[in-house]
Design a protein around this motif. Structure first.
Motif, PDB file in Angstrom:
ATOM      1  N   VAL A 191       0.870  -1.170   0.000  1.00 16.22           N
ATOM      2  CA  VAL A 191       0.000   0.000   0.000  1.00 16.22           C
ATOM      3  C   VAL A 191       0.909   1.223   0.000  1.00 16.22           C
ATOM      4  CG1 VAL A 191      -1.880   1.229   1.141  1.00 16.22           C
ATOM      5  CG2 VAL A 191      -1.702  -1.263   1.362  1.00 16.22           C
ATOM      6  N   GLY A 192       0.776   2.057  -1.019  1.00 12.74           N
ATOM      7  CA  GLY A 192       1.655   3.219  -1.142  1.00 12.74           C
ATOM      8  C   GLY A 192       0.883   4.519  -1.181  1.00 12.74           C
ATOM      9  N   VAL A 193       1.634   5.597  -1.292  1.00 17.96           N
ATOM     10  CA  VAL A 193       1.037   6.930  -1.323  1.00 17.96           C
ATOM     11  C   VAL A 193       0.077   7.069  -2.501  1.00 17.96           C
ATOM     12  CG1 VAL A 193       1.547   9.383  -1.596  1.00 17.96           C
ATOM     13  CG2 VAL A 193       3.002   7.967  -0.135  1.00 17.96           C
ATOM     14  N   THR A 201       7.371  -5.199  -0.984  1.00 17.89           N
ATOM     15  CA  THR A 201       7.674  -3.774  -0.811  1.00 17.89           C
ATOM     16  C   THR A 201       8.369  -3.181  -2.031  1.00 17.89           C
ATOM     17  OG1 THR A 201       9.891  -4.097   0.162  1.00 17.89           O
ATOM     18  CG2 THR A 201       8.006  -4.167   1.681  1.00 17.89           C
ATOM     19  N   LEU A 202       8.836  -4.014  -2.945  1.00 18.39           N
ATOM     20  CA  LEU A 202       9.784  -3.541  -3.953  1.00 18.39           C
ATOM     21  C   LEU A 202       9.256  -3.168  -5.336  1.00 18.39           C
ATOM     22  CD1 LEU A 202      12.796  -5.911  -3.185  1.00 18.39           C
ATOM     23  CD2 LEU A 202      12.759  -3.423  -2.955  1.00 18.39           C
ATOM     24  N   PRO A 203       8.360  -3.946  -5.954  1.00 18.93           N
ATOM     25  CA  PRO A 203       8.180  -3.773  -7.402  1.00 18.93           C
ATOM     26  C   PRO A 203       7.969  -2.350  -7.889  1.00 18.93           C
ATOM     27  CG  PRO A 203       7.061  -5.751  -6.691  1.00 18.93           C
ATOM     28  CD  PRO A 203       7.543  -5.069  -5.443  1.00 18.93           C
ATOM     29  N   LEU A 204       6.914  -1.672  -7.458  1.00 15.94           N
ATOM     30  CA  LEU A 204       6.626  -0.343  -7.994  1.00 15.94           C
ATOM     31  C   LEU A 204       7.705   0.661  -7.629  1.00 15.94           C
ATOM     32  CD1 LEU A 204       4.673   1.509  -9.524  1.00 15.94           C
ATOM     33  CD2 LEU A 204       3.531   1.952  -7.337  1.00 15.94           C
ATOM     34  N   ASP A 205       8.122   0.686  -6.357  1.00 18.96           N
ATOM     35  CA  ASP A 205       9.089   1.697  -5.911  1.00 18.96           C
ATOM     36  C   ASP A 205      10.473   1.453  -6.498  1.00 18.96           C
ATOM     37  OD1 ASP A 205       7.105   2.912  -4.472  1.00 18.96           O
ATOM     38  OD2 ASP A 205       7.653   1.995  -2.562  1.00 18.96           O
ATOM     39  N   ALA A 206      10.919   0.199  -6.507  1.00 20.83           N
ATOM     40  CA  ALA A 206      12.253  -0.098  -7.038  1.00 20.83           C
ATOM     41  C   ALA A 206      12.309   0.132  -8.541  1.00 20.83           C
ATOM     42  CB  ALA A 206      12.647  -1.538  -6.702  1.00 20.83           C
ATOM     43  N   LEU A 207      11.246  -0.246  -9.251  1.00 22.38           N
ATOM     44  CA  LEU A 207      11.212   0.005 -10.686  1.00 22.38           C
ATOM     45  C   LEU A 207      11.189   1.501 -10.993  1.00 22.38           C
ATOM     46  CD1 LEU A 207       8.717  -2.778 -11.791  1.00 22.38           C
ATOM     47  CD2 LEU A 207      11.096  -2.577 -12.564  1.00 22.38           C
ATOM     48  N   GLY A 228      13.284  13.839  -1.755  1.00 21.76           N
ATOM     49  CA  GLY A 228      12.633  12.815  -0.951  1.00 21.76           C
ATOM     50  C   GLY A 228      13.505  11.589  -0.784  1.00 21.76           C
ATOM     51  N   ALA A 229      14.794  11.813  -0.520  1.00 18.69           N
ATOM     52  CA  ALA A 229      15.763  10.707  -0.482  1.00 18.69           C
ATOM     53  C   ALA A 229      15.544   9.752   0.684  1.00 18.69           C
ATOM     54  CB  ALA A 229      17.188  11.269  -0.420  1.00 18.69           C
ATOM     55  N   GLY A 230      14.739  10.143   1.673  1.00 18.90           N
ATOM     56  CA  GLY A 230      14.456   9.254   2.783  1.00 18.90           C
ATOM     57  C   GLY A 230      13.182   8.460   2.612  1.00 18.90           C
ATOM     58  N   GLY A 231      12.464   8.690   1.513  1.00 23.61           N
ATOM     59  CA  GLY A 231      11.202   8.005   1.272  1.00 23.61           C
ATOM     60  C   GLY A 231      11.390   6.660   0.590  1.00 23.61           C
ATOM     61  N   ALA A 232      10.262   6.031   0.258  1.00 23.05           N
ATOM     62  CA  ALA A 232      10.299   4.682  -0.304  1.00 23.05           C
ATOM     63  C   ALA A 232      11.049   4.628  -1.632  1.00 23.05           C
ATOM     64  CB  ALA A 232       8.871   4.160  -0.465  1.00 23.05           C
ATOM     65  N   VAL A 233      10.680   5.499  -2.576  1.00 17.94           N
ATOM     66  CA  VAL A 233      11.369   5.532  -3.868  1.00 17.94           C
ATOM     67  C   VAL A 233      12.754   6.149  -3.714  1.00 17.94           C
ATOM     68  CG1 VAL A 233      11.330   6.513  -6.197  1.00 17.94           C
ATOM     69  CG2 VAL A 233       9.232   5.601  -5.198  1.00 17.94           C
ATOM     70  N   GLY A 234      12.834   7.239  -2.966  1.00 20.01           N
ATOM     71  CA  GLY A 234      14.092   7.956  -2.835  1.00 20.01           C
ATOM     72  C   GLY A 234      15.218   7.140  -2.255  1.00 20.01           C
ATOM     73  N   SER A 235      14.944   6.369  -1.206  1.00 20.64           N
ATOM     74  CA  SER A 235      16.013   5.581  -0.579  1.00 20.64           C
ATOM     75  C   SER A 235      16.523   4.493  -1.523  1.00 20.64           C
ATOM     76  CB  SER A 235      15.528   4.968   0.736  1.00 20.64           C
ATOM     77  OG  SER A 235      14.440   4.091   0.518  1.00 20.64           O
ATOM     78  N   ARG A 248      -0.594   6.728   5.513  1.00 22.49           N
ATOM     79  CA  ARG A 248      -0.660   8.199   5.575  1.00 22.49           C
ATOM     80  C   ARG A 248       0.429   8.766   6.474  1.00 22.49           C
ATOM     81  NH1 ARG A 248      -5.408  10.071   3.331  1.00 22.49           N
ATOM     82  NH2 ARG A 248      -7.167   8.610   3.263  1.00 22.49           N
ATOM     83  N   ASP A 249       0.837   8.010   7.469  1.00 19.44           N
ATOM     84  CA  ASP A 249       1.857   8.482   8.406  1.00 19.44           C
ATOM     85  C   ASP A 249       2.925   7.399   8.569  1.00 19.44           C
ATOM     86  OD1 ASP A 249       3.105  10.192  10.197  1.00 19.44           O
ATOM     87  OD2 ASP A 249       2.034   9.370  11.925  1.00 19.44           O
ATOM     88  N   GLN A 250       3.520   7.034   7.434  1.00 20.44           N
ATOM     89  CA  GLN A 250       4.432   5.906   7.387  1.00 20.44           C
ATOM     90  C   GLN A 250       5.753   6.210   8.090  1.00 20.44           C
ATOM     91  OE1 GLN A 250       3.975   2.913   4.174  1.00 20.44           O
ATOM     92  NE2 GLN A 250       5.699   4.051   3.369  1.00 20.44           N
ATOM     93  N   ALA A 251       6.192   5.288   8.926  1.00 19.62           N
ATOM     94  CA  ALA A 251       7.468   5.449   9.610  1.00 19.62           C
ATOM     95  C   ALA A 251       8.610   5.342   8.604  1.00 19.62           C
ATOM     96  CB  ALA A 251       7.617   4.393  10.696  1.00 19.62           C
ATOM     97  N   PRO A 252       9.676   6.125   8.781  1.00 24.11           N
ATOM     98  CA  PRO A 252      10.812   6.060   7.852  1.00 24.11           C
ATOM     99  C   PRO A 252      11.361   4.649   7.741  1.00 24.11           C
ATOM    100  CG  PRO A 252      11.034   7.932   9.340  1.00 24.11           C
ATOM    101  CD  PRO A 252       9.885   7.124   9.854  1.00 24.11           C
ATOM    102  N   GLY A 253      11.686   4.259   6.528  1.00 27.07           N
ATOM    103  CA  GLY A 253      12.293   2.953   6.302  1.00 27.07           C
ATOM    104  C   GLY A 253      11.329   1.787   6.348  1.00 27.07           C
ATOM    105  N   THR A 254      10.007   2.074   6.305  1.00 24.87           N
ATOM    106  CA  THR A 254       9.017   1.002   6.336  1.00 24.87           C
ATOM    107  C   THR A 254       8.072   1.111   5.147  1.00 24.87           C
ATOM    108  OG1 THR A 254       7.366   2.216   7.643  1.00 24.87           O
ATOM    109  CG2 THR A 254       9.086   1.028   8.859  1.00 24.87           C
TER     110      THR A 254
END
Length: 341
Positions: free
Chosen positions: A50-52, A133-139, A159-166, A326-332
């Motif tokens: 589940v993503g943004v 956790t990977l397909p959409l964000d990693a692609l 947004g380097a600390g976010g899901a796609v950014g990291s 909506r309030d996702q913890a960093p790195g999760t």
């Protein structure tokens, strides 16, 4: 003939958006049709992230979902249940665990049917909830980097600390690029842990501070805000790649459309601009997407790519999963655990 593992009629469960902004999502039961699937693969979904984007779509703020009645979700992990012989260009067979991304939403369900070229085998050493956790964000991260100019040596990741950014930071470092990033104080340590030089985007002087460290600007900026200020720190020969058009206005779909058109209009500007859209990539080049996802999953399985930590929520607690996103913890990353179909 078609190869069947479990082709009997059964019930497909899905999360369907029937009203934008509703506090509760409709969890529906739908009988499936066991007819032949032709050249598509049938997947029994076990996990879906589940993503943004899903939250925006549920709220009625996502450009590609202007009407209700849809099932959110782009990426998934599951078991390949049915496949026509010769339909898979990647050597998959029924019974395998697979991951994939859809060109249109619909992954928050116990079953999906998809072009098998978009699928990748999940390595044996990789847990399904982690793989989800990977397909959409990693692609997205990979495709954004690939759209940079040839010979790039420096990249800025918004947004380097976010899901796609990291993930973009890690893939850029793997390519030997110097990485600068923006993040909040809350998420900055995630980006720093992957090797980025991080600036607090809330600091109004962060662009000046970055400019002072550059000699002529970065070659590539991966941006999710849609703003034009970032062009100040991009070299004239460089490129801005837009992965999203974040906006808090009252008309977010209209704003996204206008900013997308602005990006297209600056295709030949200096620096140039591009739009990075995995769904469009999946439509245009499905085999390329499947091969890329396969390589990214292998990187993760061998410790060369650190995924976010999955926060697993049962499908029956769907609205809780949305709230956590909506309030996702960093790195999760929130991952749905699907019930049997």
């Amino acid at each position: 003939m078609t190869c069947y593992v479990n082709s009997v009629r059964h019930t497909r469960r899905s999360a369907r958006v029937t009203r934008f902004g509703a506090p509760e999502t409709t969890l529906s039961n739908e009988p499936t049709n066991p007819r032949r699937i032709g050249h598509r693969a049938r997947i029994r979904v076990t996990h879906a992230s589940v993503g943004v984007t899903d939250v925006l779509a549920r709220d009625g703020r996502y450009l590609l979902k202007p009407r209700t009645g849809f099932v959110p979700g782009y990426d998934f992990v599951g078991v390949l249940e049915e496949l026509a012989p010769g339909a898979s260009p990647n050597g998959l067979s029924p019974g395998q665990r697979v991951a994939g991304v859809l060109p249109r939403m619909g992954a928050h369900a116990t079953e999906v049917r998809v072009n098998p070229a978009l699928l990748a085998a999940v390595p044996d050493g990789l847990d399904s909830e982690v793989a989800a956790t990977l397909p959409l964000d990693a692609l997205t991260a990979y495709h954004a980097l690939d759209q940079g100019p040839a010979g790039a040596t420096q990249v800025l990741v918004q947004g380097a600390g976010g899901a796609v950014g990291s993930l973009a930071v890690q893939l850029a470092r793997e390519r030997g690029l110097a990485v600068f990033g923006t993040a909040s104080a809350r998420t900055g340590h995630t980006a720093e842990s992957h090797g980025a030089r991080v600036f607090d985007y809330r600091d109004p002087a962060w662009l000046d501070a970055l400019s002072a460290e550059l000699d002529g600007g970065v070659d590539l900026a991966i941006d999710h805000t849609g703003g034009t200020r970032v062009r100040r720190v991009v070299a004239r020969h460089g490129r801005v790649v837009r992965t999203a058009f974040g906006d808090a206005s009252a008309l977010p779909r209209a704003t996204t459309a206008l900013r997308s058109l602005g990006t297209v209009a600056r295709h030949l500007a200096r620096p140039t601009e591009r739009i990075c859209s995995v769904p469009l990539w999946a439509m245009a080049r499905p085999s390329e997407v499947g091969r890329t996802l396969d390589a990214l999953l292998e990187r993760c399985a061998h410790g060369r790519l650190s995924p976010p930590s999955p926060r697993v929520v049962p499908f029956t607690a769907y609205d809780e999963a949305v709230g956590l996103t909506r309030d996702q913890a960093p790195g999760t990353k929130v991952v749905l655990r699907m019930p049997p179909g």
